[in-house]
Design a protein around this motif. Structure first.
Motif, mmCIF file in Angstrom:
data_model
loop_
_atom_site.group_PDB
_atom_site.id
_atom_site.type_symbol
_atom_site.label_atom_id
_atom_site.label_comp_id
_atom_site.label_asym_id
_atom_site.label_seq_id
_atom_site.Cartn_x
_atom_site.Cartn_y
_atom_site.Cartn_z
ATOM 1 N N GLY A 1 13.829 -17.869 -2.627
ATOM 2 C CA GLY A 1 12.533 -17.908 -1.967
ATOM 3 C C GLY A 1 12.488 -17.317 -0.579
ATOM 4 N N ALA A 2 13.622 -16.899 -0.022
ATOM 5 C CA ALA A 2 13.600 -16.261 1.294
ATOM 6 C C ALA A 2 12.772 -14.977 1.201
ATOM 7 C CB ALA A 2 15.017 -15.939 1.761
ATOM 8 N N PRO A 3 11.991 -14.665 2.221
ATOM 9 C CA PRO A 3 11.116 -13.491 2.144
ATOM 10 C C PRO A 3 11.907 -12.185 2.110
ATOM 11 C CG PRO A 3 11.095 -14.414 4.358
ATOM 12 C CD PRO A 3 11.847 -15.383 3.502
ATOM 13 N N ALA A 4 11.334 -11.197 1.429
ATOM 14 C CA ALA A 4 11.991 -9.902 1.291
ATOM 15 C C ALA A 4 10.988 -8.781 1.514
ATOM 16 C CB ALA A 4 12.625 -9.773 -0.086
ATOM 17 N N VAL A 5 11.457 -7.716 2.141
ATOM 18 C CA VAL A 5 10.705 -6.473 2.298
ATOM 19 C C VAL A 5 11.324 -5.478 1.334
ATOM 20 C CG1 VAL A 5 10.070 -4.612 3.868
ATOM 21 C CG2 VAL A 5 10.235 -6.971 4.723
ATOM 22 N N THR A 6 10.537 -4.992 0.376
ATOM 23 C CA THR A 6 11.079 -4.112 -0.652
ATOM 24 C C THR A 6 10.361 -2.767 -0.639
ATOM 25 O OG1 THR A 6 9.569 -4.890 -2.365
ATOM 26 C CG2 THR A 6 11.638 -6.090 -2.107
ATOM 27 N N SER A 7 11.108 -1.738 -1.041
ATOM 28 C CA SER A 7 10.538 -0.393 -1.156
ATOM 29 C C SER A 7 11.530 0.457 -1.930
ATOM 30 C CB SER A 7 10.300 0.219 0.229
ATOM 31 O OG SER A 7 11.517 0.688 0.793
ATOM 32 N N PRO A 8 11.148 1.677 -2.303
ATOM 33 C CA PRO A 8 12.143 2.599 -2.850
ATOM 34 C C PRO A 8 13.275 2.861 -1.852
ATOM 35 C CG PRO A 8 9.939 3.378 -3.346
ATOM 36 C CD PRO A 8 9.785 2.221 -2.382
ATOM 37 N N HIS A 9 14.351 3.408 -2.352
ATOM 38 C CA HIS A 9 15.535 3.718 -1.543
ATOM 39 C C HIS A 9 15.231 4.882 -0.591
ATOM 40 C CE1 HIS A 9 19.724 4.945 -0.731
ATOM 41 N NE2 HIS A 9 20.036 3.709 -1.064
ATOM 42 N N PRO A 10 15.867 4.918 0.589
ATOM 43 C CA PRO A 10 15.641 6.029 1.523
ATOM 44 C C PRO A 10 16.293 7.350 1.121
ATOM 45 C CG PRO A 10 17.227 4.481 2.437
ATOM 46 C CD PRO A 10 16.667 3.831 1.210
ATOM 47 N N SER A 11 16.946 7.401 -0.005
ATOM 48 C CA SER A 11 17.528 8.652 -0.487
ATOM 49 C C SER A 11 16.469 9.749 -0.560
ATOM 50 C CB SER A 11 18.128 8.429 -1.876
ATOM 51 O OG SER A 11 18.311 9.658 -2.551
ATOM 52 N N PRO A 12 16.849 11.001 -0.312
ATOM 53 C CA PRO A 12 15.882 12.110 -0.464
ATOM 54 C C PRO A 12 15.250 12.165 -1.849
ATOM 55 C CG PRO A 12 17.863 12.873 0.637
ATOM 56 C CD PRO A 12 18.153 11.472 0.165
ATOM 57 N N LEU A 13 15.898 11.585 -2.850
ATOM 58 C CA LEU A 13 15.356 11.600 -4.209
ATOM 59 C C LEU A 13 14.189 10.633 -4.387
ATOM 60 C CD1 LEU A 13 18.715 11.695 -6.224
ATOM 61 C CD2 LEU A 13 17.210 13.617 -5.663
#
Length: 256
Positions: free
Chosen positions: A209-221
């Motif tokens: 339950g700890a909060p998370a910030v999610t997104s795609p990976h910073p890879s150029p792909l």
């Protein structure tokens, strides 16, 4: 653990004579901070197995990254001090780059890995922090940011080569230990996870339950598919404030 222990005085120094076979013989409290040693005691046998695998790879002449002295570097930061968790995949496979902290590189590496360039680009967009010429992120760790790769070693030149060798069990136990911490009054200890990419998002179920910030990976792909514009640094600070914890100063020193 005493920070001046000879094994860990050097960080990716060519003169470093530590070996993976040598690591495998050391007790846990000499490999990591005491509270991490206590938290990971349940997977000590698995850690010994992985270190044995690395010693065999080493004996066969394979170049492994990062150096033995740095392979458990992320666990030398006390467990109790962690307030932000940033999860990476596995170390950079380019010799001289990996330093035992996800996304960070040796201060003298030029040019910077493209994923790190994209992290700096998003940091500037998010907080107005100018990019640095170096890739040393250790100033973040000094503020309680745990830079944890899901897999802690790799063969030089072979990205992903040590996946499925046992590290995942150990890093699963590490994330679980972070999420289960409590203050003396029984309240949850502040924690924010920053999860970039599908592999990192796989630990979300461990966060209790700890909060998370999610997104795609910073890879150029993948960075253009949602990493850019995700504002992970300001969002992480906001989530820390909501838990009564101070912000992380994300701006790095101009020089390492």
């Amino acid at each position: 653990m005493v920070e001046s222990d000879a094994l860990f005085e050097l960080q990716q120094d060519p003169a470093d004579t530590a070996t993976f076979a040598g690591l495998a013989r050391l007790p846990l409290p000499e490999l990591m901070a005491p509270d991490w040693a206590a938290a990971l005691q349940g997977v000590e046998a698995q850690l010994r197995k992985v270190l044995g695998f690395l010693a065999a790879e080493e004996a066969q002449g394979h170049q492994l990254l990062p150096s033995p002295s740095n392979v458990l570097r992320t666990f030398r930061q006390p467990l109790a001090d962690v307030r932000v968790l940033i999860v990476g995949q596995d170390p950079y496979p380019t010799p001289g780059h990996a330093v035992g902290l996800s996304f960070s590189v040796d201060p003298h590496v030029r040019p910077l890995p493209r994923s790190l360039v994209n992290i700096y680009r998003e940091l500037e967009s998010d907080l107005g922090v100018p990019p640095r010429v170096h890739g040393d992120l250790s100033a973040w760790t000094e503020q309680g940011v745990l830079l944890l790769n899901r897999v802690l070693t790799v063969r030089a030149g072979a990205a992903g080569s040590h996946r499925g060798k046992g590290w995942e069990e150990i890093t699963t136990a590490a994330v679980t230990a972070l999420a289960s911490r409590t203050a003396p009054d029984g309240s949850r200890t502040p924690l924010v996870a920053v999860l970039w990419g599908k592999e990192a998002e796989g630990v979300r179920a461990l966060l209790d339950g700890a909060p998370a910030v999610t997104s795609p990976h910073p890879s150029p792909l993948s960075a253009s598919r949602g990493f850019f514009g995700s504002r992970p640094f300001s969002r992480a600070n906001q989530l820390l404030r909501e838990q009564g914890a101070p912000d992380v100063t994300w701006e790095l020193p101009p020089l390492p």
